[in-house]
Design an enzyme around this catalytic site. Structure first.
Site, PDB file in Angstrom:
ATOM      1  N   CYS A 164      32.844  31.062  39.997  1.00 33.39           N
ATOM      2  CA  CYS A 164      33.585  29.803  40.125  1.00 33.39           C
ATOM      3  C   CYS A 164      34.263  29.640  41.480  1.00 33.39           C
ATOM      4  O   CYS A 164      34.897  28.600  41.732  1.00 33.39           O
ATOM      5  CB  CYS A 164      34.607  29.689  39.003  1.00 33.39           C
ATOM      6  SG  CYS A 164      33.853  29.773  37.371  1.00 33.39           S
ATOM      7  N   PHE A 402      34.807  34.763  38.131  1.00 31.42           N
ATOM      8  CA  PHE A 402      34.463  35.984  37.394  1.00 31.42           C
ATOM      9  C   PHE A 402      33.933  37.017  38.385  1.00 31.42           C
ATOM     10  O   PHE A 402      33.185  36.702  39.301  1.00 31.42           O
ATOM     11  CB  PHE A 402      33.385  35.687  36.353  1.00 31.42           C
ATOM     12  CG  PHE A 402      33.898  35.080  35.072  1.00 31.42           C
ATOM     13  CD1 PHE A 402      35.228  34.779  34.881  1.00 31.42           C
ATOM     14  CD2 PHE A 402      33.010  34.818  34.034  1.00 31.42           C
ATOM     15  CE1 PHE A 402      35.689  34.239  33.702  1.00 31.42           C
ATOM     16  CE2 PHE A 402      33.451  34.272  32.842  1.00 31.42           C
ATOM     17  CZ  PHE A 402      34.795  33.976  32.671  1.00 31.42           C
TER      18      PHE A 402
END
Length: 414
Positions: A164, A402
């Site tokens: 992300c 992540f």
């Protein structure tokens, strides 16, 4: 403020759950609109997926692109091309030596629709029916490859993947391409088209998605005591980066300077942030130092703020730890409350929001915060936009992914 302001933004482009371009997206964000809505399909019933909503792109590609282009591109590349064409035109379609022109467009997931559709075709109809364009469509560098072809970039085309944080890291890499002398102009950003039943089921299984099926538009609620996860979104954000000298020589309109890049990694957990926020603090500190500004210059921060229980407050504690009392004058916005989480496209779109906030002197609102978390000790912009001060000011955009990827970008006013 310092002199490290050699990279400016001269073009913006986007296609998002709020609108088909930057102007409509920004207007909807300032109005506090939500792009989340119930999905008009049978995925929940057919596959047992517990989430029935998402933040779908508002303007479908087939309303913008000709059919031949759609057939040879995964949706992730389609979104990137739509945003690129807007950004390039917005920058005035600059004449650039191709060897001084670069492209950096990232995706966190890649061509997931193409990959899974090809697998279904293989199983159901055999190898002879798998499309010959499958690999160029599914490869994670496909969006940046199509952007490179679109603008004729020969200084390099890159696709950094950091979950992300991918879109923000792509912009950071573009900045460094210009600073290092490799390019004069770089088209950079992120894109994502992962609203497919498999990723939706997988994110639901990880318990990171909101389950507010009865209230999609109120589901993404960063910093609210009752937040229960993020809303999956899709779309693309693209910026045209240019050396200040090159922009000045052609009389280009400049939105802002992208003056600071800060990168770090947590080395803590594959999905959870370091609860002490060490990596986030390091990324923000490096970005501010890289920009050559002081903490007192920061007046706005577009937070990563996905609406998860742990992530939101880890970030705000990191901001407070770094900025100390200077955090008191920072207008905090969490725009995923409106757009949903665009994954690899999030950091790029939120960089555009940060740039627009400085250009228009308006911090966008955070919606759906009915019961602010008592641990939130920052100045959250709620429900309506906030005027930002005049003069030379700066803003931070945070993106975390992540794997412990942390990216902070600092924009300064012009």
């Amino acid at each position: 403020m310092s002199t490290v302001r050699d990279v400016v933004v001269t073009g913006l482009g986007a296609t998002t759950p709020l609108g088909g371009d930057v102007d409509s997206t920004w207007a909807a964000a300032l109005a506090g609109e939500s792009g989340a809505r119930t999905l008009e399909n049978d995925w929940a019933e057919k596959y047992g997926i517990p989430v029935t909503f998402a933040a779908q792109i508002k303007v479908a590609p087939d309303q913008v692109l000709p059919r031949p282009e759609i057939k040879r591109m995964d949706p992730s590349a389609q979104y990137a091309i739509i945003a690129t064409r807007e950004a390039w035109a917005d920058a005035g379609s600059p004449e650039v030596d191709p060897e001084r022109l670069g492209a950096v467009v990232s995706s966190g997931i890649g061509g997931i629709w193409t990959t899974l559709d090809a697998w279904d075709t293989l199983q159901e109809r055999g190898a002879r029916r798998v499309l010959p364009m499958t690999v160029p469509m599914l490869m994670p560098n496909s969006p940046t490859a199509y952007v490179e072809l679109e603008i004729g970039a020969q200084a390099g085309a890159h696709a950094l993947v950091s979950a992300c944080a991918s879109g923000a890291e792509a912009i950071g890499y573009g900045i460094e391409m210009i600073r290092s002398g490799r390019a004069d102009v770089v088209v950079a950003g992120g894109t994502e088209a992962a609203l497919h039943p498999m990723p939706l089921a997988a994110f639901a299984a990880s318990r990171t998605l909101s389950l507010r099926n009865d209230d999609p538009q109120g589901a993404s609620r960063p910093y609210d005591s009752d937040r229960d996860g993020f809303v999956l979104g899709e779309g693309s954000g693209i910026v045209v980066l240019e050396s200040a000298e090159h922009a000045a020589a052609r009389g280009a309109r400049v939105y802002a300077r992208l003056a600071g890049v800060g990168l770090s990694s947590d080395a803590y957990h594959i999905t959870s942030p370091d609860p002490d926020g060490r990596g986030q603090i390091a990324a923000m500190r490096r970005a501010v130092e890289n920009a050559g500004i002081g903490y007192q210059d920061v007046v706005h921060l577009n937070a990563h703020a996905t609406s998860t229980k742990v992530g939101d407050l880890t970030e705000t504690r990191s901001v407070r730890t770094l900025l100390g009392s200077d955090a008191d004058h920072v207008a905090l916005s969490a725009t995923k409350s409106m757009t949903g989480h665009l994954l690899g496209g999030a950091g790029a779109l939120e960089t555009i929001f940060t740039i627009k906030a400085l250009a228009d002197r308006k911090a966008p609102p955070t919606i759906n915060v009915a019961n602010p978390d008592p641990e939130l000790d920052l100045d959250l912009v709620r429900d309506v936009p906030r005027d930002l001060p005049a003069g030379d000011v700066a803003a931070i955009n945070n993106s975390f992914g992540f794997g412990g990827h942390n990216v902070a970008l600092v924009a300064t006013s012009v």
